[in-house]
Design an enzyme around this catalytic site. Structure first.
Site, PDB file in Angstrom:
ATOM      1  N   HIS A   4      10.371   4.924  13.413  1.00 49.95           N
ATOM      2  CA  HIS A   4      10.264   3.583  12.829  1.00 49.95           C
ATOM      3  C   HIS A   4      11.520   3.462  11.971  1.00 49.95           C
ATOM      4  CE1 HIS A   4       7.623   0.291  10.776  1.00 49.95           C
ATOM      5  NE2 HIS A   4       8.844   0.217  10.232  1.00 49.95           N
ATOM      6  N   CYS A  42       4.298   2.570   9.971  1.00 47.90           N
ATOM      7  CA  CYS A  42       3.438   1.387  10.098  1.00 47.90           C
ATOM      8  C   CYS A  42       2.174   1.580   9.261  1.00 47.90           C
ATOM      9  CB  CYS A  42       3.070   1.126  11.554  1.00 47.90           C
ATOM     10  SG  CYS A  42       4.350   0.270  12.497  1.00 47.90           S
ATOM     11  N   HIS A  92      14.376   3.328   9.516  1.00 52.50           N
ATOM     12  CA  HIS A  92      14.337   3.491   8.063  1.00 52.50           C
ATOM     13  C   HIS A  92      15.719   3.799   7.529  1.00 52.50           C
ATOM     14  CE1 HIS A  92      13.312   7.294  10.062  1.00 52.50           C
ATOM     15  NE2 HIS A  92      13.945   7.917   9.085  1.00 52.50           N
TER      16      HIS A  92
HETATM   17  P1  5GP Z   1      14.331  11.034   9.400  1.00 50.17           P
HETATM   18  O1  5GP Z   1      14.390  12.528   9.547  1.00 50.17           O
HETATM   19  O2  5GP Z   1      13.523  10.393  10.511  1.00 50.17           O
HETATM   20  O3  5GP Z   1      15.670  10.376   9.204  1.00 50.17           O
HETATM   21  O4  5GP Z   1      13.573  10.763   8.042  1.00 50.17           O
HETATM   22  C1  5GP Z   1      12.200  10.715   7.938  1.00 50.17           C
HETATM   23  C2  5GP Z   1      11.880  10.876   6.474  1.00 50.17           C
HETATM   24  O5  5GP Z   1      10.558  10.468   6.274  1.00 50.17           O
HETATM   25  C3  5GP Z   1      12.013  12.317   5.960  1.00 50.17           C
HETATM   26  O6  5GP Z   1      12.926  12.354   4.878  1.00 50.17           O
HETATM   27  C4  5GP Z   1      10.581  12.666   5.520  1.00 50.17           C
HETATM   28  O7  5GP Z   1      10.552  13.451   4.358  1.00 50.17           O
HETATM   29  C5  5GP Z   1       9.958  11.298   5.318  1.00 50.17           C
HETATM   30  N1  5GP Z   1       8.534  11.228   5.589  1.00 50.17           N
HETATM   31  C6  5GP Z   1       7.901  11.671   6.710  1.00 50.17           C
HETATM   32  N2  5GP Z   1       6.592  11.417   6.634  1.00 50.17           N
HETATM   33  C7  5GP Z   1       6.400  10.799   5.434  1.00 50.17           C
HETATM   34  C8  5GP Z   1       5.232  10.292   4.787  1.00 50.17           C
HETATM   35  O8  5GP Z   1       4.115  10.339   5.299  1.00 50.17           O
HETATM   36  N3  5GP Z   1       5.407   9.730   3.553  1.00 50.17           N
HETATM   37  C9  5GP Z   1       6.650   9.642   2.966  1.00 50.17           C
HETATM   38  N4  5GP Z   1       6.708   9.075   1.752  1.00 50.17           N
HETATM   39  N5  5GP Z   1       7.762  10.114   3.561  1.00 50.17           N
HETATM   40  C10 5GP Z   1       7.637  10.680   4.776  1.00 50.17           C
HETATM   41 ZN    ZN Z   2       6.099   1.741  12.932  1.00 47.79          ZN
END
Ligand code: 5GP
Ligand code: ZN
Length: 112
Positions: free
Chosen positions: A96, A6, A98
């Site tokens: 969130h 967010c 994605h």
């Molecule tokens: P998940 O593990 O929830 O499927 O993926 C979260 C993704 O968000 C990870 O690949 C991580 O590298 C990315 N991520 C986490 N925090 C940030 C951030 O502050 N900026 C960006 N650009 N990516 C983020």
């Molecule tokens: Zn959010």
């Protein structure tokens, strides 16, 4: 507002934008796992795919459409993968919704 994505959508935190429209925002993953690694998120906060109820069908479809559109822009004609980690066992680390768009290298199957 404590949600990482967010804050990114709201421009309170920096990101490298790739695509945006009235419904979605796409930006480069901060720890890329492939030459192309883009996150596509709804502007509105939805915690995970489990919270995307029936009233969100059009938005969920739009997220997928945007992912395919970005893949085309990034010339991923050889193939790419969309990943939606949902819940702890899948390794969801940001609450969130994605989509990960991964491409630019050979992707093995099955994922770990
Ligand atoms: P998940 O593990 O929830 O499927 O993926 C979260 C993704 O968000 C990870 O690949 C991580 O590298 C990315 N991520 C986490 N925090 C940030 C951030 O502050 N900026 C960006 N650009 N990516 C983020
Ligand atoms: Zn959010």
């Amino acid at each position: 507002m404590s949600c990482t994505f967010c804050k990114i959508v709201g421009k309170q935190s920096p990101s490298t934008p790739v695509y945006e429209d009235e419904l979605v925002y796409a930006f480069a993953d901060i720890h890329p796992k492939a030459p192309v690694h883009i996150l596509i998120v709804p502007r509105e906060h939805i915690g995970s795919l489990n919270e995307g109820g029936k009233d969100k069908q059009a938005l969920l479809g739009h997220l997928l459409w945007a992912a395919a559109e970005i893949a085309c822009q990034k010339k991923l004609g050889n193939g790419y993968r969309i990943v939606v980690n949902t819940g702890g066992d899948a390794g969801q680390s940001v609450d969130h919704l994605h989509l990960h768009l991964l491409g630019g290298r050979l992707l093995t199957w099955p994922p770990g």
